[in-house]
Scaffold this motif. Structure first.
Motif, PDB file in Angstrom:
ATOM      1  N   LEU A   1      -7.048  -2.118   4.749  1.00 32.99           N
ATOM      2  CA  LEU A   1      -6.157  -1.178   4.055  1.00 32.99           C
ATOM      3  C   LEU A   1      -6.564  -0.994   2.595  1.00 32.99           C
ATOM      4  CD1 LEU A   1      -2.635  -2.043   5.481  1.00 32.99           C
ATOM      5  CD2 LEU A   1      -3.967   0.028   5.868  1.00 32.99           C
ATOM      6  N   GLU A   2      -7.030  -2.082   2.012  1.00 31.36           N
ATOM      7  CA  GLU A   2      -7.518  -2.025   0.623  1.00 31.36           C
ATOM      8  C   GLU A   2      -8.607  -0.950   0.505  1.00 31.36           C
ATOM      9  OE1 GLU A   2      -7.321  -3.283  -3.196  1.00 31.36           O
ATOM     10  OE2 GLU A   2      -6.234  -4.392  -1.664  1.00 31.36           O
TER      11      GLU A   2
ATOM     12  N   GLU B   1      -7.277   2.665   1.158  1.00 31.60           N
ATOM     13  CA  GLU B   1      -6.551   3.206   0.013  1.00 31.60           C
ATOM     14  C   GLU B   1      -7.513   3.720  -1.064  1.00 31.60           C
ATOM     15  OE1 GLU B   1      -3.809   0.660  -2.164  1.00 31.60           O
ATOM     16  OE2 GLU B   1      -2.210   2.087  -1.764  1.00 31.60           O
ATOM     17  N   ASN B   2      -8.663   3.109  -1.192  1.00 30.89           N
ATOM     18  CA  ASN B   2      -9.664   3.574  -2.161  1.00 30.89           C
ATOM     19  C   ASN B   2     -10.507   4.708  -1.592  1.00 30.89           C
ATOM     20  OD1 ASN B   2      -8.734   1.380  -3.470  1.00 30.89           O
ATOM     21  ND2 ASN B   2     -10.657   0.258  -3.513  1.00 30.89           N
ATOM     22  N   GLU B   3     -10.227   5.097  -0.370  1.00 28.69           N
ATOM     23  CA  GLU B   3     -11.020   6.111   0.341  1.00 28.69           C
ATOM     24  C   GLU B   3     -12.484   5.715   0.399  1.00 28.69           C
ATOM     25  OE1 GLU B   3     -10.155  10.127  -0.655  1.00 28.69           O
ATOM     26  OE2 GLU B   3      -8.037   9.843  -0.193  1.00 28.69           O
ATOM     27  N   LYS B   4     -12.722   4.422   0.595  1.00 25.25           N
ATOM     28  CA  LYS B   4     -14.100   3.949   0.667  1.00 25.25           C
ATOM     29  C   LYS B   4     -14.754   4.379   1.984  1.00 25.25           C
ATOM     30  CE  LYS B   4     -16.783  -0.261  -0.094  1.00 25.25           C
ATOM     31  NZ  LYS B   4     -16.759  -1.607  -0.662  1.00 25.25           N
TER      32      LYS B   4
ATOM     33  N   TYR C   1       0.842  -1.202   0.000  1.00 29.12           N
ATOM     34  CA  TYR C   1       0.000   0.000   0.000  1.00 29.12           C
ATOM     35  C   TYR C   1       0.876   1.250   0.000  1.00 29.12           C
ATOM     36  CZ  TYR C   1      -3.246  -3.630   1.291  1.00 29.12           C
ATOM     37  OH  TYR C   1      -3.981  -4.793   1.292  1.00 29.12           O
ATOM     38  N   PRO C   2       1.757   1.382  -1.010  1.00 24.87           N
ATOM     39  CA  PRO C   2       2.757   2.464  -0.979  1.00 24.87           C
ATOM     40  C   PRO C   2       2.141   3.867  -0.878  1.00 24.87           C
ATOM     41  CG  PRO C   2       2.681   1.404  -3.146  1.00 24.87           C
ATOM     42  CD  PRO C   2       1.879   0.552  -2.224  1.00 24.87           C
ATOM     43  N   SER C   3       0.911   4.034  -1.345  1.00 29.88           N
ATOM     44  CA  SER C   3       0.320   5.374  -1.276  1.00 29.88           C
ATOM     45  C   SER C   3      -0.037   5.763   0.157  1.00 29.88           C
ATOM     46  CB  SER C   3      -0.903   5.484  -2.190  1.00 29.88           C
ATOM     47  OG  SER C   3      -2.010   4.851  -1.601  1.00 29.88           O
ATOM     48  N   LEU C   4       0.007   4.804   1.091  1.00 27.21           N
ATOM     49  CA  LEU C   4      -0.314   5.110   2.489  1.00 27.21           C
ATOM     50  C   LEU C   4       0.933   5.328   3.349  1.00 27.21           C
ATOM     51  CD1 LEU C   4      -3.243   2.571   3.095  1.00 27.21           C
ATOM     52  CD2 LEU C   4      -3.418   5.023   2.632  1.00 27.21           C
TER      53      LEU C   4
END
Lengths: 145, 461
Positions: free
Chosen positions: B283-284, B287-290, B156-159
């Protein structure tokens, strides 16, 4: 590189699956993570819109060296006044949809914020087509504006 | 499968013991980052993908996954031998074994000083607050569990920018005790600080730290090893050893490494999640800002957090129970103790924060997006041929991973047992070639076991 995904209207549990699979693809393609994140957020909002408002939809994703292009085509009620729909907070979502935490009226404006180009065309009682483009190179993004 | 740009020296505490491994695929399918392949009848770990979570260690039926540790003899190089123990060390013993018994046993094993890792918790919490005031990213994700930090780096590199970069309690405590001992007149080179670790990830974090220069800890001793040594000592227990130990703990510290140990002290909207599968799923979505934004996330790789660490010998639920009871006893002395340790810490200079943590995204098909696109197209064509059963017969955990390995030049499509049948029927492959391919994956004597011999050995036991 092209991908096509079908989505069913009303299936909130699955909203976001397309965005997740595209996220993985963009990561493998070594797309800058800021661009990747913007794309995934815009796509997720688009997915939720189809699930919340339409009967069914198809998402087509096309990736080349310059850009990521997403076309979301749905069969549904359509949007009567697109300018009004773009206003933050405006929503036609039913109370049931809002109950589930969706329909805050931020979808379209979030999609616009997270894409370099966005075009909406809609016919009432038939459906809506949303086209989104995110450029992979910063100069291409400037030219499009 | 190695991404060229990534650090080849990345240290891992988990190793495959080739003498014990018989290439059975349990670890390969359990790995949450697809870091294991079977080659020549043995599991192999891909360093750039491994996050040291230890799922393979749990899955292995023949204990062929080794957790590296420092030799106990190493402690005797130092006149002052400190063991830093996390609260779960005590928690895993049956209640009839007293804390003082455990301290005595540690002395008998050779340690001169026993300090509790969680002594620095109040300092850590102050640092959390300071970091969250200064950094506006939300949610902030705890860096307490090193397997989670590594998971975010690779998957999850964007986090990575959301990590709450506070130096973990073990490092703050190690510096604190080092300074305290030095203040009492002991020279630094006479002091060895050893950490009793409940898991592999903490070993990797000490040997190959992320976001900090060097760990102040001298070495690590695995907790399962200590557990056995302590129990053995207690079987024929001698008299009180009069070991130096501090008891600067508070109930906060005792409960810190358990699930919800952090979140109860952080204000705002918080959530605690334990277990690798649960963390991945969450985390999935983050990361999608769900989900709406959280202020703080406490994420732990193990079920029941550190009580479920792979090197914990006791039952994890009973460990939690014992620690909760212990924490209740410490409640009364809380405030005075907090003030005392806080004052002590104020006089010592400790790095409160970690440096930048870099993303190390795994599974990139290529640095160059144009080449990566070509590989991606090929990967999708391959996926279309493969059966999608994720049987592991090819030596990779699933069909998708095999197709990635193929486009990276690390595997062949003929490794797929279903494709082999197709290729043989179309005269693209001979049965001999197919057998050779399978031997390269599963080893030569896979079906040549002497079943009678095994039975005889069993009878002799």
């Amino acid at each position: 590189m092209q991908f096509r995904h079908k989505i069913a209207g009303g299936d909130f549990a699955k909203a976001g699956n397309v965005a997740s699979s595209v996220k993985k693809v963009l990561q493998q393609l070594n797309i800058d993570h800021v661009i990747s994140k913007r794309t995934v957020i815009a796509l997720y909002e688009g997915e939720v819109n189809v699930v919340a408002h339409a009967y069914s939809g198809i998402i087509e994703i096309e990736i080349d060296e310059e850009k990521i292009k997403i076309i979301i085509t749905d069969k549904g009620p359509g949007i009567a006044d697109i300018d009004q729909a773009m206003v933050e907070g405006f929503s036609t979502a039913t109370p049931q949809v809002r109950e589930m935490g969706f329909g805050a009226g931020m979808g379209l404006s979030n999609m616009k914020k997270n894409s370099d180009f966005m075009k909406i065309s809609s016919i009432v009682e038939e459906g809506t087509v949303v086209e989104l483009i995110n450029y992979l190179k910063p100069d291409a993004r400037q030219e499009s504006k | 499968m190695q991404d060229k740009n990534q650090n080849k020296d990345f240290h891992h505490a988990l190793k495959v013991d080739n003498d014990l491994c018989f290439g059975c695929t349990h670890c390969m399918t359990a790995c949450p980052t697809q870091a294991i392949r079977v080659k020549n009848g043995k599991a192999t770990i891909i360093a750039n993908r491994c996050v040291d979570c230890g799922q393979c260690y749990i899955a292995c039926p023949v204990s062929a996954i080794d957790v590296e540790q420092d030799d106990l003899e190493m402690i005797f190089k130092f006149p002052v031998r400190v063991i830093l123990i996390p609260s779960v060390l005590i928690g895993q013993f049956p209640r009839k074994i007293l804390t003082s018994d455990i301290y005595d046993a540690l002395k008998e094993i050779g340690f001169t000083h026993i300090f509790e890792v969680e002594t620095s918790i109040d300092m850590v919490l102050d640092s959390y607050k300071q970091f969250m005031d200064e950094h506006k990213e939300r949610p902030m994700i705890s860096t307490f569990c090193p397997a989670i930090v590594r998971l975010i780096q690779v998957k999850y590199p964007s986090l990575v920018g959301n990590l709450l970069r506070v130096n973990p309690p073990i490092n703050m405590s190690a510096v604190y005790f080092m300074e305290k001992l030095k203040a009492s007149g002991i020279r630094e080179n006479e002091i060895g600080l050893f950490y009793a670790t409940p898991c592999a990830a903490k070993i990797a974090a000490i040997k190959s730290p992320v976001g900090e220069i060097k760990s102040p800890v001298t070495g690590v001793i695995n907790m399962n090893f200590l557990y056995n040594r302590i129990l053995k000592y207690l079987q024929n227990k001698r008299t009180d050893t009069g070991v130096h130990h501090t008891d600067d703990l508070t109930s906060k510290g005792i409960l810190w490494s358990l699930t919800r140990g952090e979140v109860v002290h952080v204000s705002g909207r918080t959530l605690a999640i334990d277990g690798m599968k649960n963390v991945n799923e969450f985390l999935e979505n983050i990361e999608n800002e769900k989900f709406d934004t959280f202020d703080f996330l406490e994420l732990r790789a193990c079920d029941e957090s550190c009580a479920g660490g792979i090197l914990i010998s006791g039952n994890r639920f009973l460990t939690v129970e014992r620690l909760q009871k212990r924490a209740l006893r410490y409640k009364d002395q809380e405030t005075t103790q907090e003030l005392k340790t806080k004052n002590d810490f104020q006089n010592i200079k400790i790095n409160q924060f970690l440096d930048n943590i870099e993303p190390r995204p795994m599974g990139r098909l290529d640095e160059n997006t144009a080449i990566a696109l070509k590989k991606m197209e090929r990967k999708h064509r391959l996926m279309c041929f493969l059966p999608g059963l994720d049987c592991g017969g090819c030596g990779a955990p699933d069909c998708e991973t095999l197709s990635e390995d193929i486009v990276q030049g690390n595997a062949l499509i003929s490794q797929c047992v279903f494709m082999q049948q197709q290729m043989i029927s179309q005269n693209l492959l001979s049965p001999d070639q197919a057998r050779q391919i399978n031997e390269d994956i599963w080893g030569g004597d896979r079906l040549g076991k002497d079943c009678n011999k095994i039975e005889l050995e069993d009878e002799n036991n």
